[in-house]
Design a protein around this motif. Structure first.
Motif, PDB file in Angstrom:
ATOM      1  N   ARG A   1       0.264  -1.302   9.297  1.00 38.86           N
ATOM      2  CA  ARG A   1      -0.351  -1.456  10.617  1.00 38.86           C
ATOM      3  C   ARG A   1      -1.865  -1.396  10.537  1.00 38.86           C
ATOM      4  N   GLU A   2      -2.387  -0.531   9.691  1.00 35.61           N
ATOM      5  CA  GLU A   2      -3.834  -0.381   9.566  1.00 35.61           C
ATOM      6  C   GLU A   2      -4.444  -1.318   8.527  1.00 35.61           C
ATOM      7  N   GLN A   3      -3.586  -2.155   7.936  1.00 32.34           N
ATOM      8  CA  GLN A   3      -4.033  -3.161   6.965  1.00 32.34           C
ATOM      9  C   GLN A   3      -4.805  -2.549   5.797  1.00 32.34           C
ATOM     10  N   ILE A   4      -4.275  -1.441   5.303  1.00 33.58           N
ATOM     11  CA  ILE A   4      -4.853  -0.817   4.112  1.00 33.58           C
ATOM     12  C   ILE A   4      -4.442  -1.653   2.901  1.00 33.58           C
ATOM     13  N   GLU A   5      -5.355  -1.826   1.968  1.00 40.64           N
ATOM     14  CA  GLU A   5      -5.197  -2.887   0.967  1.00 40.64           C
ATOM     15  C   GLU A   5      -4.466  -2.487  -0.309  1.00 40.64           C
ATOM     16  N   ALA A   6      -4.361  -1.209  -0.611  1.00 32.99           N
ATOM     17  CA  ALA A   6      -3.718  -0.796  -1.857  1.00 32.99           C
ATOM     18  C   ALA A   6      -3.228   0.649  -1.711  1.00 32.99           C
ATOM     19  N   LEU A   7      -2.383   1.063  -2.645  1.00 37.34           N
ATOM     20  CA  LEU A   7      -1.760   2.387  -2.577  1.00 37.34           C
ATOM     21  C   LEU A   7      -1.912   3.110  -3.908  1.00 37.34           C
ATOM     22  N   PHE A   8      -2.384   4.360  -3.834  1.00 37.65           N
ATOM     23  CA  PHE A   8      -2.522   5.233  -4.998  1.00 37.65           C
ATOM     24  C   PHE A   8      -1.544   6.388  -4.805  1.00 37.65           C
ATOM     25  N   VAL A   9      -0.542   6.491  -5.682  1.00 34.11           N
ATOM     26  CA  VAL A   9       0.522   7.489  -5.525  1.00 34.11           C
ATOM     27  C   VAL A   9       0.268   8.666  -6.461  1.00 34.11           C
ATOM     28  N   ALA A  10       0.191   9.861  -5.898  1.00 31.29           N
ATOM     29  CA  ALA A  10      -0.042  11.060  -6.704  1.00 31.29           C
ATOM     30  C   ALA A  10       1.188  11.377  -7.558  1.00 31.29           C
ATOM     31  N   PRO A  11       0.995  12.014  -8.704  1.00 32.19           N
ATOM     32  CA  PRO A  11       2.138  12.393  -9.544  1.00 32.19           C
ATOM     33  C   PRO A  11       3.054  13.357  -8.792  1.00 32.19           C
ATOM     34  N   ASP A  12       4.352  13.100  -8.858  1.00 32.27           N
ATOM     35  CA  ASP A  12       5.304  13.987  -8.191  1.00 32.27           C
ATOM     36  C   ASP A  12       6.717  13.606  -8.611  1.00 32.27           C
ATOM     37  N   PRO A  13       7.569  14.579  -8.969  1.00 31.80           N
ATOM     38  CA  PRO A  13       8.928  14.244  -9.406  1.00 31.80           C
ATOM     39  C   PRO A  13       9.768  13.586  -8.319  1.00 31.80           C
TER      40      PRO A  13
ATOM     41  N   ALA B   1       6.848  -4.420  -2.565  1.00 31.67           N
ATOM     42  CA  ALA B   1       7.148  -5.848  -2.674  1.00 31.67           C
ATOM     43  C   ALA B   1       7.263  -6.488  -1.294  1.00 31.67           C
ATOM     44  N   ARG B   2       7.912  -5.781  -0.379  1.00 25.21           N
ATOM     45  CA  ARG B   2       8.107  -6.319   0.975  1.00 25.21           C
ATOM     46  C   ARG B   2       6.771  -6.554   1.670  1.00 25.21           C
ATOM     47  N   TYR B   3       5.854  -5.593   1.525  1.00 26.66           N
ATOM     48  CA  TYR B   3       4.582  -5.685   2.245  1.00 26.66           C
ATOM     49  C   TYR B   3       3.437  -6.182   1.364  1.00 26.66           C
ATOM     50  N   ARG B   4       3.774  -6.527   0.108  1.00 26.35           N
ATOM     51  CA  ARG B   4       2.782  -7.071  -0.828  1.00 26.35           C
ATOM     52  C   ARG B   4       1.581  -6.121  -0.974  1.00 26.35           C
TER      53      ARG B   4
ATOM     54  N   VAL C   1       0.134   1.073 -18.488  1.00 30.19           N
ATOM     55  CA  VAL C   1       1.248   0.123 -18.433  1.00 30.19           C
ATOM     56  C   VAL C   1       1.040  -0.775 -17.218  1.00 30.19           C
ATOM     57  N   ILE C   2       1.160  -2.081 -17.422  1.00 26.58           N
ATOM     58  CA  ILE C   2       0.947  -3.059 -16.353  1.00 26.58           C
ATOM     59  C   ILE C   2       2.174  -3.951 -16.231  1.00 26.58           C
ATOM     60  N   ASN C   3       2.601  -4.181 -14.994  1.00 28.21           N
ATOM     61  CA  ASN C   3       3.717  -5.081 -14.739  1.00 28.21           C
ATOM     62  C   ASN C   3       3.148  -6.447 -14.347  1.00 28.21           C
ATOM     63  N   LEU C   4       3.176  -7.379 -15.302  1.00 24.91           N
ATOM     64  CA  LEU C   4       2.583  -8.690 -15.083  1.00 24.91           C
ATOM     65  C   LEU C   4       3.376  -9.500 -14.049  1.00 24.91           C
ATOM     66  N   LYS C   5       4.689  -9.308 -14.029  1.00 26.70           N
ATOM     67  CA  LYS C   5       5.523  -9.997 -13.050  1.00 26.70           C
ATOM     68  C   LYS C   5       5.143  -9.590 -11.632  1.00 26.70           C
ATOM     69  N   THR C   6       4.925  -8.289 -11.433  1.00 24.54           N
ATOM     70  CA  THR C   6       4.514  -7.792 -10.123  1.00 24.54           C
ATOM     71  C   THR C   6       3.140  -8.342  -9.752  1.00 24.54           C
ATOM     72  N   ALA C   7       2.240  -8.373 -10.730  1.00 19.26           N
ATOM     73  CA  ALA C   7       0.894  -8.910 -10.469  1.00 19.26           C
ATOM     74  C   ALA C   7       0.983 -10.357  -9.980  1.00 19.26           C
ATOM     75  N   LYS C   8       1.814 -11.158 -10.624  1.00 14.69           N
ATOM     76  CA  LYS C   8       1.965 -12.551 -10.223  1.00 14.69           C
ATOM     77  C   LYS C   8       2.556 -12.669  -8.825  1.00 14.69           C
ATOM     78  N   THR C   9       3.527 -11.811  -8.517  1.00 13.00           N
ATOM     79  CA  THR C   9       4.135 -11.814  -7.194  1.00 13.00           C
ATOM     80  C   THR C   9       3.095 -11.492  -6.122  1.00 13.00           C
ATOM     81  N   LEU C  10       2.174 -10.597  -6.458  1.00 11.51           N
ATOM     82  CA  LEU C  10       1.124 -10.200  -5.515  1.00 11.51           C
ATOM     83  C   LEU C  10      -0.045 -11.185  -5.499  1.00 11.51           C
ATOM     84  N   GLY C  11       0.009 -12.163  -6.377  1.00  6.56           N
ATOM     85  CA  GLY C  11      -1.077 -13.138  -6.444  1.00  6.56           C
ATOM     86  C   GLY C  11      -2.323 -12.615  -7.131  1.00  6.56           C
ATOM     87  N   LEU C  12      -2.138 -11.648  -8.024  1.00  6.68           N
ATOM     88  CA  LEU C  12      -3.267 -11.045  -8.718  1.00  6.68           C
ATOM     89  C   LEU C  12      -3.428 -11.621 -10.120  1.00  6.68           C
ATOM     90  N   THR C  13      -4.655 -11.807 -10.521  1.00  7.99           N
ATOM     91  CA  THR C  13      -4.958 -12.189 -11.896  1.00  7.99           C
ATOM     92  C   THR C  13      -5.523 -10.964 -12.599  1.00  7.99           C
TER      93      THR C  13
END
Length: 328
Positions: free
Chosen positions: A216-228, A242-245, A302-314
């Motif tokens: 809703r607030e159109q925040i552009e990226a997410l940083f997730v803190a370590p947590d089990p 993936a749903r919200y890109r 570790v980078i997920n290249l498939k996810t990057a492509k899905t998000l349109g990132l180079t």
């Protein structure tokens, strides 16, 4: 005594011998492994722990018994679990990968040896007097350094340089990690010209609610803190991002294997193995007070290249060149 009765006595005594021998055999030492992951998530790491035990000369089921307490993010169960272990006087309490679990063990006993794996300074957490000579009943492995969260943010910024408004998700029930993340990351973000919006979540519904606000607030990226608990919910994170890109950064490779964009953190398998090694050494007679706290020296990107492509990132070539693993 008649011959028939004599034979019965001898036969009865012989049959009792195996029982007597078994009764005289000492019980195997019990190691209690307590972790806030789910049992499903813990399987691969338990293998690393057993490998460490084996290197120290102990094989589960042969000369040691390992009890697994997988708490599935239930921080509220820690006190009762530790109280039960102290009551039963287990040989060692192992708490790989959890500040809170290590602190709960330390609060429960000053005599039973504790082998921890923590992502913060063990001295600051009150677990040891100093790293070289712990001096009490606890020692273990420190798998993080102060620079890791800020380095993760720096790498994330290099991956998504156009993202200025970053959501940061922390679990308020995981007090030590939440406090460290809230202390270090916003300050580093300001130095990079980034804006941090903090979200708290400790349940599946709260994670959903946080994503609703992020979108809703159109925040552009997410940083997730370590947590089990967040690790256990990695499938949910993968689905929502993936749903919200939304590009997201995590602390463990498991999150990236599930579909997250990137992770940067310690090699958790090595930490679990080392906790197993120290546990075995203590079973052999070593004192925690004399075993220096081990420091992690290996951190992996570790980078997920498939996810990057899905998000349109180079992904910048410079970042790809330093990645320890690229998932395609």
């Amino acid at each position: 005594m008649r011959r028939r009765d004599f034979i019965k006595v001898i036969a009865g005594s012989a049959a009792a011998w195996p029982l007597a021998v078994r009764a005289q055999q000492p019980a195997l030492p019990v190691v209690a492994l307590v972790n806030l992951r789910s049992a499903e998530d813990g399987v691969r790491f338990a293998d690393a722990f057993r490998k460490g035990l084996d290197e120290a000369g102990y094989v589960e089921g042969q000369n040691v018994t390992v009890e697994y307490d997988w708490l599935d993010g239930r921080f509220d169960r820690l006190s009762s679990v530790m109280a039960d272990l102290v009551r039963r006087r287990v040989a060692v309490i192992a708490t790989p990968g959890g500040n809170y679990a290590a602190q709960a063990a330390k609060a429960a006993t000053t005599t039973i040896p504790i082998v921890f794996g923590v992502g913060d300074d063990p001295v600051r957490l009150g677990l040891v007097a100093n790293l070289a000579r712990p001096g009490g009943n606890a020692t273990g492995y420190n798998f993080s350094v102060a620079e890791v969260p800020t380095k993760r943010l720096e790498l994330f910024h290099a991956l998504v340089p156009k993202a200025v408004r970053i959501a940061m998700l922390v679990n308020p029930e995981n007090v030590p990690v939440a406090a460290r993340t809230l202390r270090d990351v916003p300050e580093a973000a300001r130095a990079m010209g980034l804006q941090i919006r903090i979200f708290n979540a400790s349940t599946k519904d709260e994670i959903e609610t946080a994503f609703d606000t992020i979108v809703r607030e159109q925040i552009e990226a997410l940083f997730v803190a370590p947590d089990p608990y967040f690790i256990a919910q990695r499938a949910q994170f993968a689905t929502l991002t993936a749903r919200y890109r939304i590009p997201a950064a995590y602390s463990t490779r498991e999150d990236v294997e599930a579909g997250g964009l990137m992770s940067y953190g310690a090699d958790n398998h090595e930490m679990w193995r080392q906790v197993g090694v120290y546990t075995g050494q203590i079973l052999k007679g070593a004192k925690p007070a004399d075993l220096p706290v081990m420091q992690s020296t290996k951190f992996e990107l570790v980078i997920n290249l498939k996810t990057a492509k899905t998000l349109g990132l180079t992904i910048p070539a410079g970042v790809l060149s330093i990645a320890d693993e690229v998932i395609e």
